[in-house]
Structures are given as C-alpha cells and as structure tokens.
Scaffold this active site. Structure first.
Site, PDB file in Angstrom:
ATOM      1  N   ASP A   1      17.116 -18.720   2.585  1.00  0.00           N
ATOM      2  CA  ASP A   1      17.076 -18.158   3.938  1.00  0.00           C
ATOM      3  C   ASP A   1      18.515 -17.926   4.387  1.00  0.00           C
ATOM      4  OD1 ASP A   1      14.574 -18.469   6.275  1.00  0.00           O
ATOM      5  OD2 ASP A   1      16.596 -17.937   6.925  1.00  0.00           O
TER       6      ASP A   1
ATOM      7  N   ASN B   1      10.107 -12.543   8.442  1.00  0.00           N
ATOM      8  CA  ASN B   1       9.366 -12.233   9.665  1.00  0.00           C
ATOM      9  C   ASN B   1       9.122 -10.724   9.807  1.00  0.00           C
ATOM     10  OD1 ASN B   1      12.123 -12.940   9.663  1.00  0.00           O
ATOM     11  ND2 ASN B   1      12.286 -12.632  11.864  1.00  0.00           N
TER      12      ASN B   1
ATOM     13  N   SER C   1       4.767 -11.557   3.398  1.00  0.00           N
ATOM     14  CA  SER C   1       4.728 -11.251   4.830  1.00  0.00           C
ATOM     15  C   SER C   1       3.521 -10.379   5.131  1.00  0.00           C
ATOM     16  CB  SER C   1       5.976 -10.452   5.243  1.00  0.00           C
ATOM     17  OG  SER C   1       7.144 -11.171   4.989  1.00  0.00           O
ATOM     18  N   THR C   2       3.050 -10.449   6.371  1.00  0.00           N
ATOM     19  CA  THR C   2       1.972  -9.558   6.806  1.00  0.00           C
ATOM     20  C   THR C   2       2.582  -8.210   7.182  1.00  0.00           C
ATOM     21  OG1 THR C   2       0.775 -11.459   7.659  1.00  0.00           O
ATOM     22  CG2 THR C   2       0.092  -9.299   8.466  1.00  0.00           C
TER      23      THR C   2
ATOM     24  N   PHE D   1      -3.129 -16.749   4.341  1.00  0.00           N
ATOM     25  CA  PHE D   1      -4.185 -16.963   5.338  1.00  0.00           C
ATOM     26  C   PHE D   1      -4.111 -18.341   5.990  1.00  0.00           C
ATOM     27  CE2 PHE D   1      -5.835 -13.713   2.433  1.00  0.00           C
ATOM     28  CZ  PHE D   1      -6.169 -12.717   3.346  1.00  0.00           C
TER      29      PHE D   1
ATOM     30  N   LYS E   1      -5.613  -8.413   5.142  1.00  0.00           N
ATOM     31  CA  LYS E   1      -4.909  -9.408   5.954  1.00  0.00           C
ATOM     32  C   LYS E   1      -4.993  -9.042   7.443  1.00  0.00           C
ATOM     33  CE  LYS E   1      -2.386 -12.574   7.543  1.00  0.00           C
ATOM     34  NZ  LYS E   1      -2.828 -13.953   7.669  1.00  0.00           N
TER      35      LYS E   1
ATOM     36  N   CYS F   1       0.854 -14.317  15.256  1.00  0.00           N
ATOM     37  CA  CYS F   1       0.264 -13.256  14.434  1.00  0.00           C
ATOM     38  C   CYS F   1      -0.906 -12.477  15.012  1.00  0.00           C
ATOM     39  CB  CYS F   1      -0.123 -13.837  13.087  1.00  0.00           C
ATOM     40  SG  CYS F   1       1.344 -14.305  12.156  1.00  0.00           S
TER      41      CYS F   1
ATOM     42  N   PHE G   1       1.167 -23.250  21.039  1.00  0.00           N
ATOM     43  CA  PHE G   1       0.046 -22.295  21.137  1.00  0.00           C
ATOM     44  C   PHE G   1      -1.268 -22.890  20.669  1.00  0.00           C
ATOM     45  CE2 PHE G   1      -1.176 -20.600  16.954  1.00  0.00           C
ATOM     46  CZ  PHE G   1      -0.148 -21.026  16.123  1.00  0.00           C
TER      47      PHE G   1
HETATM   48  N1  LIG Z   1       3.214 -18.235  10.948  1.00  0.00           N
HETATM   49  C1  LIG Z   1       2.055 -18.180  10.302  1.00  0.00           C
HETATM   50  O1  LIG Z   1       1.227 -19.065  10.427  1.00  0.00           O
HETATM   51  C2  LIG Z   1       1.728 -17.044   9.398  1.00  0.00           C
HETATM   52  C3  LIG Z   1       2.594 -15.962   9.231  1.00  0.00           C
HETATM   53  N2  LIG Z   1       2.283 -14.946   8.380  1.00  0.00           N
HETATM   54  C4  LIG Z   1       3.217 -13.843   8.149  1.00  0.00           C
HETATM   55  O2  LIG Z   1       4.271 -14.345   7.307  1.00  0.00           O
HETATM   56  C5  LIG Z   1       5.525 -13.723   7.642  1.00  0.00           C
HETATM   57  C6  LIG Z   1       6.546 -14.799   7.957  1.00  0.00           C
HETATM   58  O3  LIG Z   1       6.111 -15.498   9.108  1.00  0.00           O
HETATM   59  P1  LIG Z   1       6.800 -16.872   9.554  1.00  0.00           P
HETATM   60  O4  LIG Z   1       7.040 -17.701   8.357  1.00  0.00           O
HETATM   61  O5  LIG Z   1       5.968 -17.400  10.656  1.00  0.00           O
HETATM   62  O6  LIG Z   1       8.203 -16.326  10.106  1.00  0.00           O
HETATM   63  P2  LIG Z   1       9.513 -17.173  10.440  1.00  0.00           P
HETATM   64  O7  LIG Z   1      10.239 -16.408  11.471  1.00  0.00           O
HETATM   65  O8  LIG Z   1       9.142 -18.598  10.700  1.00  0.00           O
HETATM   66  O9  LIG Z   1      10.340 -17.169   9.056  1.00  0.00           O
HETATM   67  C7  LIG Z   1      10.930 -16.043   8.497  1.00  0.00           C
HETATM   68  C8  LIG Z   1      12.269 -16.459   7.913  1.00  0.00           C
HETATM   69  O10 LIG Z   1      12.799 -15.363   7.161  1.00  0.00           O
HETATM   70  C9  LIG Z   1      14.222 -15.422   7.257  1.00  0.00           C
HETATM   71  N3  LIG Z   1      14.778 -14.128   6.869  1.00  0.00           N
HETATM   72  C10 LIG Z   1      14.632 -12.932   7.487  1.00  0.00           C
HETATM   73  N4  LIG Z   1      15.249 -11.972   6.800  1.00  0.00           N
HETATM   74  C11 LIG Z   1      15.821 -12.563   5.716  1.00  0.00           C
HETATM   75  C12 LIG Z   1      16.591 -12.089   4.623  1.00  0.00           C
HETATM   76  N5  LIG Z   1      16.894 -10.792   4.489  1.00  0.00           N
HETATM   77  N6  LIG Z   1      17.034 -12.977   3.702  1.00  0.00           N
HETATM   78  C13 LIG Z   1      16.723 -14.292   3.816  1.00  0.00           C
HETATM   79  N7  LIG Z   1      15.986 -14.800   4.827  1.00  0.00           N
HETATM   80  C14 LIG Z   1      15.526 -13.940   5.770  1.00  0.00           C
HETATM   81  C15 LIG Z   1      14.454 -15.801   8.703  1.00  0.00           C
HETATM   82  O11 LIG Z   1      15.751 -16.342   8.878  1.00  0.00           O
HETATM   83  C16 LIG Z   1      13.332 -16.817   8.953  1.00  0.00           C
HETATM   84  O12 LIG Z   1      13.765 -18.154   8.744  1.00  0.00           O
HETATM   85  C17 LIG Z   1       5.215 -12.776   8.790  1.00  0.00           C
HETATM   86  O13 LIG Z   1       4.992 -11.495   8.276  1.00  0.00           O
HETATM   87  C18 LIG Z   1       3.930 -13.331   9.378  1.00  0.00           C
HETATM   88  O14 LIG Z   1       3.151 -12.314   9.967  1.00  0.00           O
HETATM   89  C19 LIG Z   1       1.138 -14.969   7.635  1.00  0.00           C
HETATM   90  C20 LIG Z   1       0.263 -16.015   7.735  1.00  0.00           C
HETATM   91  C21 LIG Z   1       0.495 -17.144   8.615  1.00  0.00           C
HETATM   92  O1  LIG Z   2      -1.643 -14.681  10.036  1.00  0.00           O
HETATM   93  C1  LIG Z   2      -1.485 -15.729  10.622  1.00  0.00           C
HETATM   94  O2  LIG Z   2      -0.454 -16.055  11.214  1.00  0.00           O
HETATM   95  C2  LIG Z   2      -2.581 -16.745  10.705  1.00  0.00           C
HETATM   96  O3  LIG Z   2      -3.183 -16.565  12.020  1.00  0.00           O
HETATM   97  C3  LIG Z   2      -4.199 -17.496  12.342  1.00  0.00           C
HETATM   98  O4  LIG Z   2      -3.686 -18.819  12.295  1.00  0.00           O
HETATM   99  P1  LIG Z   2      -2.869 -19.464  13.528  1.00  0.00           P
HETATM  100  O5  LIG Z   2      -2.448 -18.400  14.471  1.00  0.00           O
HETATM  101  O6  LIG Z   2      -1.824 -20.314  12.924  1.00  0.00           O
HETATM  102  O7  LIG Z   2      -3.910 -20.456  14.224  1.00  0.00           O
HETATM  103  P2  LIG Z   2      -5.444 -20.309  14.636  1.00  0.00           P
HETATM  104  O8  LIG Z   2      -6.109 -21.584  14.364  1.00  0.00           O
HETATM  105  O9  LIG Z   2      -6.068 -19.092  14.088  1.00  0.00           O
HETATM  106  O10 LIG Z   2      -5.347 -20.175  16.220  1.00  0.00           O
HETATM  107  C4  LIG Z   2      -4.814 -19.012  16.834  1.00  0.00           C
HETATM  108  C5  LIG Z   2      -5.038 -19.100  18.336  1.00  0.00           C
HETATM  109  O11 LIG Z   2      -6.426 -18.957  18.648  1.00  0.00           O
HETATM  110  C6  LIG Z   2      -6.853 -20.034  19.468  1.00  0.00           C
HETATM  111  N1  LIG Z   2      -8.282 -20.310  19.176  1.00  0.00           N
HETATM  112  C7  LIG Z   2      -8.671 -20.544  17.895  1.00  0.00           C
HETATM  113  C8  LIG Z   2     -10.007 -20.775  17.620  1.00  0.00           C
HETATM  114  C9  LIG Z   2     -10.955 -20.767  18.654  1.00  0.00           C
HETATM  115  O12 LIG Z   2     -12.175 -20.956  18.460  1.00  0.00           O
HETATM  116  N2  LIG Z   2     -10.520 -20.523  19.917  1.00  0.00           N
HETATM  117  C10 LIG Z   2      -9.202 -20.282  20.206  1.00  0.00           C
HETATM  118  O13 LIG Z   2      -8.854 -20.059  21.373  1.00  0.00           O
HETATM  119  C11 LIG Z   2      -5.918 -21.188  19.118  1.00  0.00           C
HETATM  120  O14 LIG Z   2      -5.882 -22.142  20.134  1.00  0.00           O
HETATM  121  C12 LIG Z   2      -4.608 -20.438  18.943  1.00  0.00           C
HETATM  122  O15 LIG Z   2      -3.984 -20.222  20.191  1.00  0.00           O
HETATM  123  C13 LIG Z   2      -5.315 -17.395  11.303  1.00  0.00           C
HETATM  124  O16 LIG Z   2      -6.304 -18.390  11.588  1.00  0.00           O
HETATM  125  C14 LIG Z   2      -4.767 -17.590   9.889  1.00  0.00           C
HETATM  126  O17 LIG Z   2      -5.803 -17.391   8.938  1.00  0.00           O
HETATM  127  C15 LIG Z   2      -3.650 -16.583   9.637  1.00  0.00           C
HETATM  128  O18 LIG Z   2      -3.072 -16.781   8.375  1.00  0.00           O
END
Ligand SMILES: NC(=O)C1=CN([C@@H]2O[C@H](COP(=O)(O)OP(=O)(O)OC[C@H]3O[C@@H](n4cnc5c(N)ncnc54)[C@H](O)[C@@H]3O)[C@@H](O)[C@H]2O)C=CC1
Ligand SMILES: O=C(O)[C@H]1O[C@H](OP(=O)(O)OP(=O)(O)OC[C@H]2O[C@@H](n3ccc(=O)[nH]c3=O)[C@H](O)[C@@H]2O)[C@H](O)[C@@H](O)[C@@H]1O
Length: 471
Positions: free
Chosen positions: A38, A94, A134-135, A166, A224, A280, A342
C-alpha cells in the site's frame, strides 16, 4: 493450455478488503508467499505493529495475522518489489464514487485502479495474472488489459481475471473462511481459462470446489454490482414497509418474520433500520444507475436509483420522528447518539446513517453526545466536518461531545437515539440510565434492539423503527 501454479501473491491495497482477504489466503495456503502493499505508510505500519494494533477492527482478524505475519504474510510500502516478485497480483484499491467530472455523483472513480494497473505494466518484468478484486463497472477488466498490453515489455504476458469480493464487514473473517461462493471471471480463451484455473487452485486450498464459480469476465463484474444492489433493495423494501407499519400500528418485526417464512423470500437481510450505510451499497447502486443510463436504459436506472432514494428518505424520516416527538423542536435540547459505525462489529463509518442523523440534529441546533465503542474520535470529527462543510469544526465542537460509555453519553439528556446495533447496547442498564436522564426521557431505537415494554415500565417514552405503538 496448462495453468500456472501460484507461489507468490501480491495484493495492491491494504484496506478492508485487501488486508483480510489476503491475510486469509496466507493463513490457508502456507506454501504461498503473500505480500500486501500500500502507498499509505501509516496503514502499512499499523499492519506491521508489534502489538497487532491493526488499522481495521474485524473480529478474528488479529488471530489470522498473528499466525501468518512474518511466516508467509508480509506488509510493505514497496509496491514495485511486490509486483515484480509475484506471479499473481490482486488489485484491491478503493473505487469511490466520482466527485467531479463526467458521471460525478454516480460513476466509479477508477483512477486508483488505473494507477495501480499502470504501475504493474511499468515495473513487471515477467508474466503475471492480474486479478481485479476491487468492485468496478462492467468492462473495467478490458480497460486494464488494454493498458497492460500497450505498456508491457516483450515476453511479458498479462492475464486478467475478475474476482469480486463478497465479504461483509464485521463478519469478514467468517465470510472468508466459509464463503457462500467464490466468483472468478475470465476470458473464455484457453489462456483465460488457464489463469482462472490457477486462481481457483488457490481458493481450493480451503473452499469446496462446488462453491468456486467460474464465469465470463463481464458476468463476474456485473454479478458483484447486482448482488449489492439486490441486498440493498431488500433493505429499502423492508424500510419502506416500516414506514407503513408506523403509520398503521403494524409491527415490522412480525411482518418480516411472516414474509421471511416463505422459502422463496427467506429470512435474511430483512431487518428494518435507520437506513443502510457502508462504503459499498450506495456507491455500487449509483454505479449501476450510471451504467444503465450509459446504456440508454432510463427505466432501469430509475428503478435502482429509487433504492438509494428510499434509504435517504428512511434516514431523514427517522430524524424527523425525533424532532416531531420531542414536541416539534430540538433546538437547545441534548441528545445522546449511541453508535457511529455503519453497523456493529466494525469501526468503519463510511456512509454511516449516524452521520446523517447527527447532521440533521445539528442543523436543528441540538446538542449531541456520541458514543461508539470502536470509532476513534478523530474519525468522528473528520466525518462531521465533511458532513457539515459550511460549519467550522470549532463550531461543530461547541454542539458535539464524545463520550466514553453509554451511561456517560446519556447523562442529563432528553433523548437517546440508537444508531448502531452494538451488542453492548442490548445490555444497557436502562434503569440506571433513566435515573440519570432529564424527564420526560425518550429512547428512539433505529435498530430494533430494545425491549420497548420493559423500557416503558421504567418510565421511558419509546419509539422503535417500524412499530406503530403509541409512546
Ligand atoms: N469494504 C468492504 O467491505 C468491501 C469492499 N469492496 C471493494 O473493494 C475495493 C477496496 O475497498 P476497501 O478495501 O474498503 O478500500 P480501502 O480504502 O479500505 O483500501 C484501499 C487501499 O488501497 C490503497 N491504494 C490506492 N491506490 C493504490 C496504489 N496505486 N498503490 C498501492 N495502494 C493503493 C489505499 O491507500 C487504501 O489503503 C473497493 O472497490 C470496494 O468497493 C468489496 C467488497 C467488500
Ligand atoms: O461490497 C461490499 O462492500 C459488501 O457490502 C455488504 O457488506 P457490508 O456493507 O460490509 O455490510 P452489510 O452487512 O451488508 O450491511 C450494510 C448495511 O445494511 C444495514 N442492514 C443490513 C441488513 C439488514 O437486514 N438491515 C440493514 O439495515 C447494515 O446495518 C449496514 O448499515 C454486502 O453484504 C457484502 O456482501 C459486500 O461484499
């Protein structure tokens, strides 16, 4: 064409996805060296911290990192070295919603994905499998391939895969240990299928083969966005029904239970709330809206946009209930907000509905005290400053305080608002809280966690989301 046996993995992006996902790969595949890189030095330092004070809070994550770090799991800011050494690279950076330019407010900002891809092309001196984690909008893999092929050295070939994640925050480790499915998208060429097989073999170290789904690249990318859109749509649907419940005297819990018994509907993800948050759902739906509009499908775009609009409505509807119930004004009143993340079990506040609630209360000139067990003070101030761009932070600080416990937050307040479903809020000693509050004392439960009857017996006036009962 034979698949390559993966021995060295690099993950670009040590965030909520890259960190836990690749830490679990390292744990489950001791024969694979995993390096997570990172650009953010502070984040990498936290991943490497001697006392495991990791940059994100996720139940079970510390144990995973403790077992693998230094063995076959490494965190580094040396992005180039990580790329050069690996035979498979996850791009897990991101992809926020664009803030300006074409598609602002809807389209995904792919700048970080593009920069990471260009870096791979610039420094790689051997062939790589590049995995889009990434998404991203449909066809991003094609753009990545164009960039890589146009810039690669002779003899270097790049195979692009889509492998969306996911996991949900708060249950990331459990989700990664036992995923409902792992989805891998590839070109349907012999090379694409071989690359797909290489990645599938990595997951097959702990995921049953029948749960590893292989599809075309674009289907994988769209699946996704579709999964998040469908999940968010369920929440907006139940929240829309919660408004009807409140207006009619029905109980959303009972309605959700009754409809969830239909095996075609199922019981999960039907909890009415103050609105969905997280980094997301909103971003990915807006992305889908933008995609639909770009494809000249305005009715499809409007359909998905409504899911986000319903969520906005739900958040403001809840704030309005607070104002209306507190005799139509909260100016100068003191409100405790319990929870700022959240959802429970995460310190993440991205798009948290609590931010919207606090902003609404501040605009009504109420005093707000916030308590969250996992969110840092610094993050709360950053979020509020961003949410109220026209109010100097010192003025926000005159209206907002941060407490260290639920009881401290509730002392001498007129109302308590529950914004996050933390387990500890289910265990609050409401009798003691009541004794310390101004009277009449109100509880507004945006997460359906209190027993309203018990609280009413103590003397509270209680409003629970989706319940039409009288105070
Ligand atoms: N947060 C979640 O629960 C989920 C997120 N996603 C997807 O995954 C992707 C990442 O999400 P998060 O991990 O939450 O983001 P994040 O913001 O927590 O992490 C991304 C990291 O990438 C680093 N970065 C950016 N550009 C870079 C580069 N050129 N070289 C090296 N490092 C670099 C940033 O400094 C940051 O630490 C997004 O597309 C999001 O939509 C998918 C499923 C679940
Ligand atoms: O792409 C992503 O980032 C992820 O987004 C969600 O995961 P996340 O956002 O981490 O958490 P969730 O459990 O889905 O909750 C999302 C929001 O919905 C709310 N929620 C969830 C479930 C429910 O029944 N009601 C409700 O209000 C939660 O409180 C929260 O604010 C999806 O569940 C994951 O499958 C996906 O990978």
């Amino acid at each position: 064409m034979a698949s390559v046996k993966v021995t060295k993995v690099c993950c670009i992006g040590a965030g909520y996805v890259g960190g836990p996902t690749c830490a679990v790969i390292a744990l489950k595949c001791p024969h694979i060296q995993v390096t997570i890189v990172d650009l953010n030095q502070a984040r990498v330092d936290a991943w490497n911290s001697p006392d495991f004070d990791l940059p994100i809070y996720e139940p079970g994550l510390v144990d995973v990192v403790k077992q693998a770090r230094g063995r076959n799991l490494f965190f580094s800011t040396d992005v180039d070295k990580g790329i050069q050494e690996a035979d498979l690279i996850f791009v897990s950076v991101n992809t926020p919603t664009k803030k300006s330019g074409v598609g602002a407010g809807f389209a995904a900002d792919l700048n970080y994905v593009e920069l990471a891809t260009r870096r791979i092309a610039a420094v790689a001196h051997s062939s790589k499998i590049v995995v889009e984690k990434s998404t991203v909008p449909c066809r991003t893999a094609e753009s990545m391939r164009t960039i890589l092929e146009a810039n690669s050295r002779p003899g270097c070939r790049f195979d692009i895969l889509s492998n969306p994640e996911f996991l949900a925050e708060g249950t990331a480790i459990a989700d990664l240990f036992s995923p409902d499915r792992v989805l891998i998208g590839s070109l349907q060429s012999p090379e694409g299928k071989a690359a797909c097989e290489s990645l599938a073999e990595v997951y097959a170290n702990w995921v049953p083969k029948e749960r590893i789904l292989t599809v075309g690249l674009w289907s994988s990318e769209l699946s996704k966005l579709a999964a998040n859109a469908m999940l968010a749509q369920r929440i907006s649907s139940i929240n829309a029904l919660s408004a009807i419940c409140e207006a009619t005297g029905a109980n959303i819990d009972e309605v959700a239970h009754a409809i969830g018994f239909d095996s075609r509907i199922g019981p999960k993800f039907l909890r009415a709330s103050v609105g969905f948050g997280g980094s997301c759902f909103q971003k990915d739906i807006l992305n889908l809206v933008y995609l639909s509009e770009s494809l000249h499908l305005p009715q499809v775009a409007a359909y998905w946009r409504q899911v986000v609009e319903m969520n906005e409505y739900q958040k403001h509807r809840f704030s309005k209930t607070v104002v209306d119930t507190l005799f139509n004004t909260i100016t100068g009143k003191h409100i405790a907000v319990l929870g700022f993340a959240f959802k429970a079990d995460t310190g993440d506040t991205r798009e948290s509905p609590a931010i919207t609630l606090v902003r609404d209360f501040l605009s009504e000139r109420a005093y707000v005290t916030i308590y969250d067990p996992k969110v840092d003070d610094v993050q709360i101030w950053l979020d509020l400053a961003e949410a109220c761009p026209n109010v100097p932070l010192e003025n926000i600080k005159k209206q907002v305080t941060i407490a260290r416990s639920s009881l401290e937050a509730c002392k001498n307040k007129e109302a308590v608002v529950i914004a996050t479903e933390w387990k500890e809020f289910r265990e609050i000693d409401w009798q003691t809280v009541y004794e310390h509050m101004n009277k009449p004392a109100f509880v507004f439960d945006g997460r359906m966690i209190v027993d309203a009857d018990v609280l009413k017996k103590i003397g509270f006036k209680v409003k629970v989301i989706g319940r039409g009962d009288r105070l």
